[in-house]
Design a protein around this motif. Sequence first.
Motif, PDB file in Angstrom:
ATOM      1  N   VAL A 145       0.832  -1.200   0.000  1.00 48.73           N
ATOM      2  CA  VAL A 145       0.000   0.000   0.000  1.00 48.73           C
ATOM      3  C   VAL A 145       0.873   1.259   0.000  1.00 48.73           C
ATOM      4  O   VAL A 145       0.622   2.212  -0.746  1.00 48.73           O
ATOM      5  CB  VAL A 145      -0.934  -0.015   1.220  1.00 48.73           C
ATOM      6  CG1 VAL A 145      -1.556   1.359   1.458  1.00 48.73           C
ATOM      7  CG2 VAL A 145      -2.016  -1.052   1.031  1.00 48.73           C
ATOM      8  N   GLN A 146       1.906   1.266   0.846  1.00 47.81           N
ATOM      9  CA  GLN A 146       2.802   2.424   0.905  1.00 47.81           C
ATOM     10  C   GLN A 146       3.505   2.637  -0.433  1.00 47.81           C
ATOM     11  O   GLN A 146       3.651   3.768  -0.902  1.00 47.81           O
ATOM     12  CB  GLN A 146       3.849   2.218   2.006  1.00 47.81           C
ATOM     13  CG  GLN A 146       3.301   2.254   3.415  1.00 47.81           C
ATOM     14  CD  GLN A 146       3.112   3.675   3.930  1.00 47.81           C
ATOM     15  OE1 GLN A 146       3.423   4.648   3.251  1.00 47.81           O
ATOM     16  NE2 GLN A 146       2.601   3.789   5.135  1.00 47.81           N
ATOM     17  N   GLU A 188       1.065   4.055  -2.889  1.00 47.96           N
ATOM     18  CA  GLU A 188       0.781   5.454  -2.591  1.00 47.96           C
ATOM     19  C   GLU A 188       1.901   6.365  -3.083  1.00 47.96           C
ATOM     20  O   GLU A 188       1.652   7.406  -3.697  1.00 47.96           O
ATOM     21  CB  GLU A 188       0.582   5.645  -1.080  1.00 47.96           C
ATOM     22  CG  GLU A 188       0.277   7.084  -0.699  1.00 47.96           C
ATOM     23  CD  GLU A 188       0.284   7.294   0.800  1.00 47.96           C
ATOM     24  OE1 GLU A 188       0.009   8.428   1.223  1.00 47.96           O
ATOM     25  OE2 GLU A 188       0.579   6.345   1.542  1.00 47.96           O
ATOM     26  N   HIS A 237      -4.315  16.105  -2.096  1.00 48.88           N
ATOM     27  CA  HIS A 237      -3.774  14.877  -1.541  1.00 48.88           C
ATOM     28  C   HIS A 237      -3.604  14.935  -0.023  1.00 48.88           C
ATOM     29  O   HIS A 237      -3.420  13.886   0.614  1.00 48.88           O
ATOM     30  CB  HIS A 237      -2.412  14.564  -2.173  1.00 48.88           C
ATOM     31  CG  HIS A 237      -2.526  14.065  -3.581  1.00 48.88           C
ATOM     32  ND1 HIS A 237      -1.604  14.363  -4.570  1.00 48.88           N
ATOM     33  CD2 HIS A 237      -3.469  13.307  -4.198  1.00 48.88           C
ATOM     34  CE1 HIS A 237      -1.965  13.794  -5.713  1.00 48.88           C
ATOM     35  NE2 HIS A 237      -3.089  13.151  -5.504  1.00 48.88           N
ATOM     36  N   SER A 250     -10.817   0.838   2.586  1.00 46.42           N
ATOM     37  CA  SER A 250      -9.929   1.981   2.314  1.00 46.42           C
ATOM     38  C   SER A 250      -9.034   1.702   1.120  1.00 46.42           C
ATOM     39  O   SER A 250      -8.847   2.562   0.248  1.00 46.42           O
ATOM     40  CB  SER A 250      -9.087   2.304   3.550  1.00 46.42           C
ATOM     41  OG  SER A 250      -8.177   1.254   3.846  1.00 46.42           O
ATOM     42  N   GLU A 251      -8.480   0.493   1.052  1.00 49.29           N
ATOM     43  CA  GLU A 251      -7.606   0.183  -0.074  1.00 49.29           C
ATOM     44  C   GLU A 251      -8.388  -0.065  -1.359  1.00 49.29           C
ATOM     45  O   GLU A 251      -7.887   0.180  -2.459  1.00 49.29           O
ATOM     46  CB  GLU A 251      -6.722  -1.024   0.255  1.00 49.29           C
ATOM     47  CG  GLU A 251      -5.469  -0.625   0.964  1.00 49.29           C
ATOM     48  CD  GLU A 251      -4.874   0.659   0.395  1.00 49.29           C
ATOM     49  OE1 GLU A 251      -4.395   0.655  -0.741  1.00 49.29           O
ATOM     50  OE2 GLU A 251      -4.902   1.687   1.097  1.00 49.29           O
ATOM     51  N   ARG A 297      -8.836   3.324  -2.831  1.00 47.40           N
ATOM     52  CA  ARG A 297      -7.599   3.758  -3.492  1.00 47.40           C
ATOM     53  C   ARG A 297      -7.431   3.044  -4.833  1.00 47.40           C
ATOM     54  O   ARG A 297      -7.087   3.664  -5.843  1.00 47.40           O
ATOM     55  CB  ARG A 297      -6.417   3.485  -2.568  1.00 47.40           C
ATOM     56  CG  ARG A 297      -5.051   3.564  -3.219  1.00 47.40           C
ATOM     57  CD  ARG A 297      -4.697   4.947  -3.671  1.00 47.40           C
ATOM     58  NE  ARG A 297      -4.314   5.819  -2.587  1.00 47.40           N
ATOM     59  CZ  ARG A 297      -3.935   7.077  -2.776  1.00 47.40           C
ATOM     60  NH1 ARG A 297      -3.905   7.587  -3.988  1.00 47.40           N
ATOM     61  NH2 ARG A 297      -3.609   7.831  -1.758  1.00 47.40           N
ATOM     62  N   ALA A 323      -7.041   9.879  -1.574  1.00 50.62           N
ATOM     63  CA  ALA A 323      -6.411  10.232  -0.296  1.00 50.62           C
ATOM     64  C   ALA A 323      -7.313   9.898   0.886  1.00 50.62           C
ATOM     65  O   ALA A 323      -6.821   9.636   1.989  1.00 50.62           O
ATOM     66  CB  ALA A 323      -6.039  11.713  -0.279  1.00 50.62           C
ATOM     67  N   THR A 331      -6.370   6.602   1.837  1.00 43.94           N
ATOM     68  CA  THR A 331      -5.088   6.621   2.537  1.00 43.94           C
ATOM     69  C   THR A 331      -5.258   7.017   3.991  1.00 43.94           C
ATOM     70  O   THR A 331      -4.619   6.461   4.885  1.00 43.94           O
ATOM     71  CB  THR A 331      -4.119   7.601   1.841  1.00 43.94           C
ATOM     72  OG1 THR A 331      -3.956   7.212   0.477  1.00 43.94           O
ATOM     73  CG2 THR A 331      -2.760   7.598   2.524  1.00 43.94           C
ATOM     74  N   SER A 367      -4.233   4.784   7.182  1.00 39.42           N
ATOM     75  CA  SER A 367      -3.247   5.346   8.110  1.00 39.42           C
ATOM     76  C   SER A 367      -3.755   5.330   9.545  1.00 39.42           C
ATOM     77  O   SER A 367      -2.968   5.162  10.485  1.00 39.42           O
ATOM     78  CB  SER A 367      -2.898   6.785   7.704  1.00 39.42           C
ATOM     79  OG  SER A 367      -2.344   6.824   6.406  1.00 39.42           O
ATOM     80  N   CYS A 371      -1.964  -2.192  -5.098  1.00 43.48           N
ATOM     81  CA  CYS A 371      -3.139  -2.057  -4.223  1.00 43.48           C
ATOM     82  C   CYS A 371      -3.962  -3.345  -4.201  1.00 43.48           C
ATOM     83  O   CYS A 371      -4.397  -3.808  -3.138  1.00 43.48           O
ATOM     84  CB  CYS A 371      -4.016  -0.901  -4.694  1.00 43.48           C
ATOM     85  SG  CYS A 371      -3.601   0.675  -3.941  1.00 43.48           S
TER      86      CYS A 371
END
Length: 417
Positions: A22-23, A26, A55, A82-83, A86, A115, A118, A122, A180
């Motif tokens: 994921v990071q 992103e 963002h 969430s993912e 994205r 975002a 993200t 997070s 992702c």
Amino acid sequence: MSSVTSKLPRSFVRVGWSGVLVQFAEQVSLAAAPLVAVLVFSASPAQTAVLQVAHTLPFLLFAIPVGLLVDRLNRRTVLIVSESLRAVTLALTIVLLVTEVLTFPQLVLIGFLGAVGTVAFSVAMPAVVPQLVDRDQLIQANRWVELGRSAALIAGPASAGLLASWLGASSAFVVATTLCVLGILLLLRLDIPPQSGAPRRPILRDLREAARFGWSIPVLRTIILTSFVFNIGWFIIQAIFVVYAVDILLMTPVHVGYALAASGVGMAVGAAVSPAITRRLSLGGAALLGPLGGFGAALALAATLVAPTSVLAMLSYFLFGFGPVIWAITTTSIRQAITPVGMLGRVSSLLVVATYGARPVGAALAALVSVFWGTTGCLLLATALFAAQLLYVALSPLAKLRSLQGAAAPSSDPSGG
């Protein structure tokens, strides 16, 4: 990395690798979006700034509401949704690019929506980790997470640039989308223990409870305030660094890129040596390296006022990565150890707001100070702020903390966690 993951539960390894993917996705997409703006739309600096706002604004708008959801809903579901958001926004960008109907406003809107995903990831990720590992493994687990984040910060932007130059801008979004989807597949197999059932209460009461908890625990209060001041100083420097580096230090764009990348290298080195540091220092002493690294970095950059050299600038950014990553590993572990499971999402969101809410404040201060005192005034102000946060932490209960077992946990769990 395998020597670390073999000692951690399989469930954490799964969510950890998902976090790495994921990071990376992103960072690739964050670097690709401005490239698309410039290459496809010939965007002006003002337009690329708008893209950056899109963002980052969701962190301010949605961190607290997401924190409430993380504490009320199944956290695995929050991670997956969430993912998925994205991934959908990245896939939509690809379709619009390939069909040549993408507009700049659409790019901004899609970036904003992505975002939001993200933000949710997070906030949820730090809340999930304590449910998957034992307390004595928190530092080890958070080191794993930070190693993945630093690798993504180093490789993600570079990968996006190479892909855009070799195969076109859409290829970077294809890679990000693929990463992702792989991350989502790992999450689908994740088994997170359910949270203890707590009665549903009014939202405002839950918010007040989290704020009161974060402020009443001295160690947590220190972490929140330090994060806020640190990020003000950090974004004062970020706002003026490129102009200062090119106009005053006479650095080429390539050397500016090297300096910015040095922070990622510092993060990787800091995460790698953190076990040795935590073996030799108390937990509070290790945490103090974050504010100390920030102050040392600010001093190194301020020193270029009398010795203008790119070497000091690169050293500064290396220290900005090295110290703060050790801070992130130790303070995240402390926060997870102290906070009841049922409040982890809300307390995590407070840190997100403190961190990201400080950034526009820092940028605004840089704009104001630079008008009257130029970049010199900005560097001196940032150095003073970093000195203040170092002194504050050095005199705080956080610096005196010996171990996670010594962290002052509340006597009861008001959230039922």
